[in-house]
Design a protein around this motif. Structure first.
Motif, PDB file in Angstrom:
ATOM      1  N   ALA A 164     -48.283  30.436  65.898  1.00 56.53           N
ATOM      2  CA  ALA A 164     -47.876  31.809  65.075  1.00 56.53           C
ATOM      3  C   ALA A 164     -47.864  31.474  63.525  1.00 56.53           C
ATOM      4  O   ALA A 164     -48.169  32.386  62.638  1.00 56.53           O
ATOM      5  CB  ALA A 164     -46.182  31.904  65.367  1.00 56.53           C
ATOM      6  N   GLU A 165     -47.904  30.145  63.455  1.00 61.70           N
ATOM      7  CA  GLU A 165     -47.696  29.753  61.966  1.00 61.70           C
ATOM      8  C   GLU A 165     -49.041  29.755  61.193  1.00 61.70           C
ATOM      9  O   GLU A 165     -49.452  30.011  59.999  1.00 61.70           O
ATOM     10  CB  GLU A 165     -47.308  28.133  61.509  1.00 61.70           C
ATOM     11  CG  GLU A 165     -45.844  28.148  61.867  1.00 61.70           C
ATOM     12  CD  GLU A 165     -45.132  28.705  60.737  1.00 61.70           C
ATOM     13  OE1 GLU A 165     -45.468  28.752  59.555  1.00 61.70           O
ATOM     14  OE2 GLU A 165     -44.028  29.472  60.913  1.00 61.70           O
ATOM     15  N   ILE A 166     -50.185  29.601  62.073  1.00 60.94           N
ATOM     16  CA  ILE A 166     -51.595  29.686  61.512  1.00 60.94           C
ATOM     17  C   ILE A 166     -52.443  30.840  61.947  1.00 60.94           C
ATOM     18  O   ILE A 166     -53.494  30.817  61.566  1.00 60.94           O
ATOM     19  CB  ILE A 166     -52.375  28.398  62.201  1.00 60.94           C
ATOM     20  CG1 ILE A 166     -52.495  28.223  63.581  1.00 60.94           C
ATOM     21  CG2 ILE A 166     -51.690  27.100  61.542  1.00 60.94           C
ATOM     22  CD1 ILE A 166     -53.402  27.276  63.935  1.00 60.94           C
ATOM     23  N   ALA A 167     -51.717  31.980  62.590  1.00 58.41           N
ATOM     24  CA  ALA A 167     -52.545  32.993  63.015  1.00 58.41           C
ATOM     25  C   ALA A 167     -53.443  33.668  61.962  1.00 58.41           C
ATOM     26  O   ALA A 167     -54.320  34.089  61.964  1.00 58.41           O
ATOM     27  CB  ALA A 167     -51.500  33.905  63.488  1.00 58.41           C
ATOM     28  N   ALA A 168     -52.833  33.650  60.660  1.00 58.60           N
ATOM     29  CA  ALA A 168     -53.489  34.639  59.727  1.00 58.60           C
ATOM     30  C   ALA A 168     -54.424  33.451  58.887  1.00 58.60           C
ATOM     31  O   ALA A 168     -55.160  34.177  58.003  1.00 58.60           O
ATOM     32  CB  ALA A 168     -52.434  35.050  58.624  1.00 58.60           C
ATOM     33  N   ASP A 169     -54.690  32.589  59.148  1.00 59.61           N
ATOM     34  CA  ASP A 169     -55.485  31.409  58.621  1.00 59.61           C
ATOM     35  C   ASP A 169     -56.694  31.125  59.328  1.00 59.61           C
ATOM     36  O   ASP A 169     -56.612  30.309  60.396  1.00 59.61           O
ATOM     37  CB  ASP A 169     -54.883  30.127  58.131  1.00 59.61           C
ATOM     38  CG  ASP A 169     -55.472  29.294  57.240  1.00 59.61           C
ATOM     39  OD1 ASP A 169     -56.692  29.483  56.921  1.00 59.61           O
ATOM     40  OD2 ASP A 169     -54.874  28.443  56.311  1.00 59.61           O
ATOM     41  N   MET A 215     -43.714  24.309  71.221  1.00 58.00           N
ATOM     42  CA  MET A 215     -44.174  23.839  70.075  1.00 58.00           C
ATOM     43  C   MET A 215     -45.565  24.537  69.697  1.00 58.00           C
ATOM     44  O   MET A 215     -45.980  24.998  68.544  1.00 58.00           O
ATOM     45  CB  MET A 215     -44.329  22.363  69.945  1.00 58.00           C
ATOM     46  CG  MET A 215     -44.960  21.933  68.742  1.00 58.00           C
ATOM     47  SD  MET A 215     -44.099  22.114  67.288  1.00 58.00           S
ATOM     48  CE  MET A 215     -42.670  20.876  67.263  1.00 58.00           C
ATOM     49  N   ILE A 216     -46.664  24.369  70.733  1.00 53.46           N
ATOM     50  CA  ILE A 216     -48.119  25.259  70.502  1.00 53.46           C
ATOM     51  C   ILE A 216     -47.725  26.505  69.942  1.00 53.46           C
ATOM     52  O   ILE A 216     -48.479  26.947  69.156  1.00 53.46           O
ATOM     53  CB  ILE A 216     -48.770  24.816  71.818  1.00 53.46           C
ATOM     54  CG1 ILE A 216     -49.021  23.303  72.006  1.00 53.46           C
ATOM     55  CG2 ILE A 216     -50.101  25.714  71.573  1.00 53.46           C
ATOM     56  CD1 ILE A 216     -49.805  23.019  73.336  1.00 53.46           C
ATOM     57  N   ASP A 217     -46.809  27.274  70.670  1.00 51.07           N
ATOM     58  CA  ASP A 217     -46.723  28.553  70.181  1.00 51.07           C
ATOM     59  C   ASP A 217     -46.064  28.875  68.897  1.00 51.07           C
ATOM     60  O   ASP A 217     -46.498  29.592  68.188  1.00 51.07           O
ATOM     61  CB  ASP A 217     -45.706  29.450  71.392  1.00 51.07           C
ATOM     62  CG  ASP A 217     -46.413  29.748  72.460  1.00 51.07           C
ATOM     63  OD1 ASP A 217     -47.588  29.677  72.859  1.00 51.07           O
ATOM     64  OD2 ASP A 217     -45.627  29.840  73.502  1.00 51.07           O
ATOM     65  N   ARG A 218     -45.409  27.655  68.257  1.00 53.86           N
ATOM     66  CA  ARG A 218     -44.774  28.026  67.001  1.00 53.86           C
ATOM     67  C   ARG A 218     -46.216  27.677  66.101  1.00 53.86           C
ATOM     68  O   ARG A 218     -46.305  28.307  65.005  1.00 53.86           O
ATOM     69  CB  ARG A 218     -43.782  27.020  66.982  1.00 53.86           C
ATOM     70  CG  ARG A 218     -42.447  27.380  67.456  1.00 53.86           C
ATOM     71  CD  ARG A 218     -41.515  26.457  67.297  1.00 53.86           C
ATOM     72  NE  ARG A 218     -41.103  25.997  65.968  1.00 53.86           N
ATOM     73  CZ  ARG A 218     -40.508  24.742  65.642  1.00 53.86           C
ATOM     74  NH1 ARG A 218     -40.020  23.823  66.598  1.00 53.86           N
ATOM     75  NH2 ARG A 218     -40.307  24.347  64.468  1.00 53.86           N
ATOM     76  N   VAL A 219     -46.861  26.662  66.473  1.00 55.86           N
ATOM     77  CA  VAL A 219     -48.058  26.311  65.604  1.00 55.86           C
ATOM     78  C   VAL A 219     -48.704  27.474  65.599  1.00 55.86           C
ATOM     79  O   VAL A 219     -49.444  27.802  64.350  1.00 55.86           O
ATOM     80  CB  VAL A 219     -48.770  24.959  66.143  1.00 55.86           C
ATOM     81  CG1 VAL A 219     -50.130  24.875  65.359  1.00 55.86           C
ATOM     82  CG2 VAL A 219     -47.788  23.837  65.772  1.00 55.86           C
ATOM     83  N   LEU A 246     -57.520  25.754  66.514  1.00 57.59           N
ATOM     84  CA  LEU A 246     -56.681  24.753  67.689  1.00 57.59           C
ATOM     85  C   LEU A 246     -58.004  24.459  68.627  1.00 57.59           C
ATOM     86  O   LEU A 246     -58.380  25.720  69.039  1.00 57.59           O
ATOM     87  CB  LEU A 246     -55.531  25.242  68.270  1.00 57.59           C
ATOM     88  CG  LEU A 246     -54.551  25.770  67.118  1.00 57.59           C
ATOM     89  CD1 LEU A 246     -53.430  26.091  68.047  1.00 57.59           C
ATOM     90  CD2 LEU A 246     -53.980  24.232  66.773  1.00 57.59           C
ATOM     91  N   MET A 247     -58.266  23.204  68.784  1.00 57.99           N
ATOM     92  CA  MET A 247     -59.414  22.879  69.689  1.00 57.99           C
ATOM     93  C   MET A 247     -59.247  23.034  71.134  1.00 57.99           C
ATOM     94  O   MET A 247     -60.101  23.306  71.954  1.00 57.99           O
ATOM     95  CB  MET A 247     -59.924  21.522  69.329  1.00 57.99           C
ATOM     96  CG  MET A 247     -60.380  21.604  68.060  1.00 57.99           C
ATOM     97  SD  MET A 247     -61.847  22.675  67.374  1.00 57.99           S
ATOM     98  CE  MET A 247     -62.911  21.943  68.194  1.00 57.99           C
ATOM     99  N   GLY A 248     -57.996  22.610  71.521  1.00 57.97           N
ATOM    100  CA  GLY A 248     -57.599  22.566  72.856  1.00 57.97           C
ATOM    101  C   GLY A 248     -58.179  21.400  73.273  1.00 57.97           C
ATOM    102  O   GLY A 248     -58.583  20.180  72.532  1.00 57.97           O
ATOM    103  N   PHE A 249     -58.276  21.086  74.857  1.00 57.67           N
ATOM    104  CA  PHE A 249     -58.870  19.907  75.435  1.00 57.67           C
ATOM    105  C   PHE A 249     -60.285  19.808  75.058  1.00 57.67           C
ATOM    106  O   PHE A 249     -61.017  20.781  75.147  1.00 57.67           O
ATOM    107  CB  PHE A 249     -58.543  19.954  76.876  1.00 57.67           C
ATOM    108  CG  PHE A 249     -59.171  18.716  77.495  1.00 57.67           C
ATOM    109  CD1 PHE A 249     -58.682  17.492  77.474  1.00 57.67           C
ATOM    110  CD2 PHE A 249     -60.480  18.799  78.126  1.00 57.67           C
ATOM    111  CE1 PHE A 249     -59.096  16.363  77.983  1.00 57.67           C
ATOM    112  CE2 PHE A 249     -60.997  17.735  78.780  1.00 57.67           C
ATOM    113  CZ  PHE A 249     -60.494  16.433  78.880  1.00 57.67           C
TER     114      PHE A 249
END
Length: 132
Positions: free
Chosen positions: A7-12, A1-5, A17-20
């Protein structure tokens, strides 16, 4: 799921994504935002402790109208509830929420109701009633 997210936001570049985050970083994160949005769509989302963390820092929240998720905003008055999967309602809440006023004691109320110590005491009382 993280990889899909990702990919979706890569250009924005507005999205990061903050991570831990450790406690110090988390306090800094909450201190840097005006609104916290927990726009869950899954009816199995039980509560969303992250929104309570935001409220305890004085940050108002946008919460989905799901049984557990809506409780903190209702109980503290520190946010607004939007229909699940309603992008227009979320957008409007993001626009309006920073201009709204909230109870001066909202953060204290969030801590009173949902801090780990308060939750532990509530579970202990419940367990005592069930045993006795």
């Amino acid at each position: 799921m993280i990889d899909r997210v990702k990919a979706e936001i890569a250009a924005d570049d507005r999205i990061k994504l903050m991570g831990f985050l450790d406690d110090e970083q988390l306090a800094g994160f909450y201190g840097s935002i005006d609104v916290f949005a927990l726009t869950s769509v899954n009816a199995f989302e039980a509560f969303g402790i992250v929104q309570v963390e935001a409220m305890m820092m004085g940050i108002p929240v946008i919460a989905s109208d799901l049984p557990g998720v809506r409780v903190p905003a209702r109980e503290t008055g520190m946010g607004t509830i939007v229909r699940r999967r309603d992008a227009g309602a979320i957008t409007e809440a993001l626009r309006v929420l920073p201009t709204m006023s909230f109870p001066d004691d909202g953060a204290a109320r969030a801590r009173q109701l949902f801090h780990v110590d308060a939750s532990t005491r509530a579970y202990e009382r419940l367990a005592g009633r069930l045993r006795g």
